[in-house]
Design an enzyme around this catalytic site. Structure first.
Site, mmCIF file in Angstrom:
data_model
loop_
_atom_site.group_PDB
_atom_site.id
_atom_site.type_symbol
_atom_site.label_atom_id
_atom_site.label_comp_id
_atom_site.label_asym_id
_atom_site.label_seq_id
_atom_site.Cartn_x
_atom_site.Cartn_y
_atom_site.Cartn_z
ATOM 1 N N GLY A 92 0.820 -1.200 0.000
ATOM 2 C CA GLY A 92 0.000 0.000 0.000
ATOM 3 C C GLY A 92 0.858 1.255 0.000
ATOM 4 O O GLY A 92 2.020 1.238 0.411
ATOM 5 N N CYS A 93 0.264 2.339 -0.456
ATOM 6 C CA CYS A 93 1.014 3.598 -0.566
ATOM 7 C C CYS A 93 1.415 4.103 0.811
ATOM 8 O O CYS A 93 2.572 4.461 1.048
ATOM 9 C CB CYS A 93 0.204 4.631 -1.333
ATOM 10 S SG CYS A 93 -1.505 4.812 -0.772
ATOM 11 N N TYR A 94 0.451 4.143 1.736
ATOM 12 C CA TYR A 94 0.780 4.567 3.096
ATOM 13 C C TYR A 94 1.801 3.615 3.706
ATOM 14 O O TYR A 94 2.731 4.031 4.408
ATOM 15 C CB TYR A 94 -0.465 4.553 3.976
ATOM 16 C CG TYR A 94 -1.429 5.690 3.798
ATOM 17 C CD1 TYR A 94 -1.029 7.005 3.994
ATOM 18 C CD2 TYR A 94 -2.757 5.453 3.470
ATOM 19 C CE1 TYR A 94 -1.942 8.053 3.864
ATOM 20 C CE2 TYR A 94 -3.669 6.494 3.347
ATOM 21 C CZ TYR A 94 -3.256 7.791 3.543
ATOM 22 O OH TYR A 94 -4.162 8.823 3.432
ATOM 23 N N ALA A 95 1.598 2.329 3.483
ATOM 24 C CA ALA A 95 2.476 1.333 4.096
ATOM 25 C C ALA A 95 3.920 1.539 3.627
ATOM 26 O O ALA A 95 4.863 1.482 4.433
ATOM 27 C CB ALA A 95 1.997 -0.073 3.749
ATOM 28 N N SER B 173 5.281 4.282 2.649
ATOM 29 C CA SER B 173 5.759 5.509 3.273
ATOM 30 C C SER B 173 6.213 5.282 4.706
ATOM 31 O O SER B 173 7.239 5.804 5.151
ATOM 32 C CB SER B 173 4.618 6.529 3.205
ATOM 33 O OG SER B 173 4.752 7.540 4.143
#
Lengths: 366, 366, 366, 366
Positions: free
Chosen positions: D177-180, D182
């Site tokens: 995931g994108c947040y993950a 980051s």
């Protein structure tokens, strides 16, 4: 299967690589490296398959002593080890450099360009200092007396699609204004075909993102003032008007150009109103535009019924053209979109560099 | 010193309070309470010194069962205890309500307004259902057959500054479109003075914030699609064109209107291009506008050299007008700014309500 | 029916009008009239039912000679005839003025406020010059030596909901910082109830719109730099930290505050992370907040499951509070939202003015 | 001088071209071609020197019949002649395709991926369908029962910098995931070095642009609702939490992640709060990060005192990391920035493809 290249990039890459092998690397310096156009030039040169950055200079904000690139442009962190140094013409010469890009205020170009030509360099000037053929026009539109007549005489107006042959041979290319590119590419086909009723006048209503106004501080460009706002400015007096008149052969009193500031970072949308001088079908109009730009890799003509918008061109080096026609009344609206930092500035400058150094015009730009 | 009121609000408040004391409270219902215009109506009615909200209704998204106001409009949390319920015409009548605002799709108004008039209510319709005097024009511009001819006949076009007398007496006010208000207020003075060369055509290039397109979901209004973008739409076909032609007495083939979508929430900027039919000085133009709007508290005419912008009007109920003139060529550009939810919709609706119920037109709006 | 007032405004207006009749008008001057907080003060004072603007002054940008209000603030065109003049303390005295608002840099307030107190005026200072009780702390946090100890001693910290009694009697109110208001209102109920495990630390991650950084020019606030961006700044060093520590009685090493710049004009959202020191139910937490703010008209506590966002408060004078609880791990997240120009600055200043002059605290603010 | 290549691109281009010559073209299909991640995949593949687009498919909005690319993505006009067709697994097989990217809802991937693996294709899935090793966790976090256990067992979590060896050999890569991405890239070095006091908890406060929420319509993503707003969502419940816990080996009750929606199109900024378990100097912290990512071409570690921001990474495939340290209290704040469509999705997917097919991981990405 062992042929490299994506479906899209395949031919371009193969051609470019071959050409670069045959040709030679273009050694390029950028004056005005700390501004937005400078940043875009650096970005495009850094990824260009046949160019090499030699110098980055700035006379302004960051001009005191050398600075790292990421200090001015965080997004370019790690992209080049060439530092940004104060503007120093004496460091630029044929031993190290083939071409110098000026993304500086016009006063700086006006002063520096003749000296660099004398040193045997080729120059692509992105300021307005060499755009108007009539030296006397500078006092009215730019507020200064032009003293570089020889350079002005030899300068070629770098609207690539219209002047490719002269650009190839030029020592000095004067890169068009962003608004001017947007408007000229939309109107040139119609005017050259003599389809326009000029008597009733042509109206160009343009909207630009804020990077077009540069990085210099001004309350008019303070975040809170631009955000959630839109305003017209420079009515009847914008500096890009005379280069549009010159390129299109129009009379000032029948050509109205109004720029507006949009709350976006990049992009220009021009909505251009003309009356045709005889009835036309939409298919004819589309065909005329397609014929005119058949060989232009950086102009995309839309099918009738589709219109360009800023997101279609932001971050690209294209100009997109679409139109709507009210056939009964002969009213035609042409909509033109480009990125003011791309085809409106740095992209077109690189396109011109490509022609000047024997590369396909779209090299490194698509 | 014991007289209340700020410098600004003093007279208005005193007058209004006095008037409210003498007059009577306007009991107002809002149909279409969950949209952006509905929200603005609620906001303005809630702070109006002589109005009281009686019903909030919605046929759409939140129309199933009653909802709290803050569910639809977080900013209105705590502002009213009137819940938002499904549209129910039978609950609306003179016993509880004086006026019903419709901020609904035009299909809803077209159907519901005649019934409410029959019930003895006054109606201010913010949709397009009753704007065009020619019932036959609806099929072309709105795509439906108009079947409410009696209501259409008595409807008064609610461009307040032009039709105040009829509005005072109206049972049904058809509130103008946001773009239409922006353009009509800019052109009416010039056209009534017969200063315009109509033969060469009038061009209106308008730019609107996204709330003007409503709250209904559409990919065209998805955040990522609007942000960092600008696009033209509805060329030659926008629904506000016929009401502009009707209000201004213009021929369609000499009047061009192009709307654009701006990445802002609120506000319309219209840049309007006309050619004058004889030479005028800037002072004459300014004087003509000032005279025309001398008694209009919600139109602000700018001095020559100043131009309105969206931030000057966003969140207000004003229309601001400025201009630039190229006297030599008789070209005039009028720039008009308003908030599409304010003077372009809810603000003008309240202004009309004020006239209909005997209050000063600006009551609760400045 | 002849009682004026909307459902919403009815009681407030009636009460206010009655009170204003009984009381007296507050004659108010604004120093720092050309900035964003200045603009908001003028806006709020102009519509306040019991205030009158007497002077608008500016030491900065527009401070050379008098200027019209609309020159600095286009949206306020026509709202007041009081011009903006250079800062001139000698023109301010009890004969004309009751209270002076300072929306200036802290250096200006530090210098000017003692003199105005001596002249018998009351002052509401929106800078940081009188927020910290410890004069010695100014050198670390603000970079200057405090020399106005007497004024500092009598200054009352104007966090209205916490200090109402002292504010009523104060001659000098030091209006809290925007971030500080956002954080203190969220944490004060929890800390006073002694529900927080302070050992593990409290984290406040705040996001602010750009008007919070003022109108002064800076590349960091240039439109293109803020738009399509978000950045953290002032980590461990922001000037609002000491006033939060002081108001909340916290140790610096267990309290972390990080501000971020958002690409919006107005609003602060604070996400605040605490660990509770014993298990709690969500209903308990909600009840505790509701009890604490039961009498606070400008704090809105959300039901469990709803969270405030910037649009709920932008343009208002409210602070909205919501929370999420992971009961099993005793982790609580409080989300606080306010408008940095409203409750975060000018709104709270007017709220304090209301108390100082005997009006209900929300007068003119809802 | 006759060697092609810009200073920046020179080595990469030469290496890549050589490698592509020696290696073989990767034939790639994209499922989910009409969304934002799909667009980014197409863009990156089209310019990749060793990839070729074979199919573009969509099960959604544009999935009825074939559509031109520019119909879904105006900016890609003219970039490829591969049409977008309805999702048809039967058309995908080793004869035409080497790898299939899924940028679809997780339900689609969950269903389709096992079949494609059976057909002998390699898959890079950008949905969450194969991220969690514990099949039983899907009902809690994703709301469905996982029935593709075999595929799940062999799936490799595609956080490239942490799992390069496994990714090279994988048939199925589950892209993070994108947040993950980051958060994991910011914390992994600290946690592996065992520098963190986990007892007091780790707080990750992330802010994302709206493209991270996809192109599906929702009132929460309507332009007017996102613009001039910021809100927290998914407190304690966001789907990226379990993959962060899994990758970092953390306990849920000591790890808090709060996402926020920013009014920008692209980019994530994560502000991450940890307490160190013993005193460290800033230089030590910087050195630790630099050592950890010494061989990672797509992670840029900032010098102490500089912090990444969204503009530094938007439109790129980098993750930028910076930090601030309060040495006395052992508080460390790590700031991480990436483009949610770049390194947060399509960029990392291409990075993984590069490893899977024997290319340098940054090929086509810098």
């Amino acid at each position: 299967v062992d042929i490299p290249g994506a479906t899209l990039g395949e031919e371009t890459l193969a051609q470019t690589t071959g050409r670069a092998r045959r040709g030679r690397v273009v050694r390029a310096a950028v004056a005005g490296a700390t501004g937005y156009v400078g940043r875009e030039l650096i970005t495009l040169l850094a990824r260009h398959p046949a160019a090499r950055l030699t110098h980055l200079m700035s006379s302004g904000r960051d001009g005191k002593g050398s600075k790292s690139l990421e200090h001015s442009h965080p997004a370019l962190r790690g992209k080049s080890h060439v530092p940004i140094q104060p503007l120093a013409l004496e460091e630029l010469g044929p031993a190290t450099t083939d071409v110098v890009f000026f993304a500086t205020p016009h006063e700086t170009s006006h002063h520096a360009v003749p000296e660099l030509l004398n040193r045997g360099l080729r120059v692509i000037d992105l300021s307005g200092a060499f755009r108007l053929k009539d030296a006397g026009a500078y006092s009215r539109w730019y507020g200064f007396e032009h003293h570089a007549g020889a350079a002005l005489n030899e300068a070629v107006y770098g609207l690539t699609e219209l002047n490719a042959e002269e650009i190839r041979a030029a020592r000095l290319v004067s890169n068009p204004g962003c608004y001017a590119t947007s408007v000229i590419l939309a109107l040139a086909p119609l005017l050259r075909a003599k389809w326009v009723n000029e008597t009733v006048g042509i109206i160009c209503d343009s909207k630009s993102g804020a990077s077009g106004a540069g990085r210099g501080l001004s309350e008019k460009l303070h975040y809170v003032e631009v955000n959630e706002n839109c305003r017209a400015y420079g009515l009847f007096t914008h500096r890009h008007v005379p280069e549009m008149l010159q390129a299109l052969g129009l009379e000032e009193e029948r050509f109205t150009f109004t720029p507006h500031l949009l709350p976006v970072n990049r992009g220009i949308l021009s909505t251009i109103y003309v009356r045709l001088n005889e009835p036309r079908e939409a298919a004819e109009v589309e065909g005329m535009f397609r014929d005119f730009y058949a060989a232009a890799p950086l102009v995309r003509v839309y099918e009738h019924g589709a219109l360009p918008e800023i997101q279609a061109v932001a971050g690209t080096n294209y100009t997109d053209l679409g139109f709507a026609l009210d056939a009964a009344s002969e009213r035609l609206i042409v909509v033109s979109a480009l990125d003011n930092l791309g085809k409106g500035a740095a992209g077109q400058a690189i396109q011109n560099m490509n022609l000047m150094f024997g590369y396909a015009e779209e090299t490194g730009l698509v």
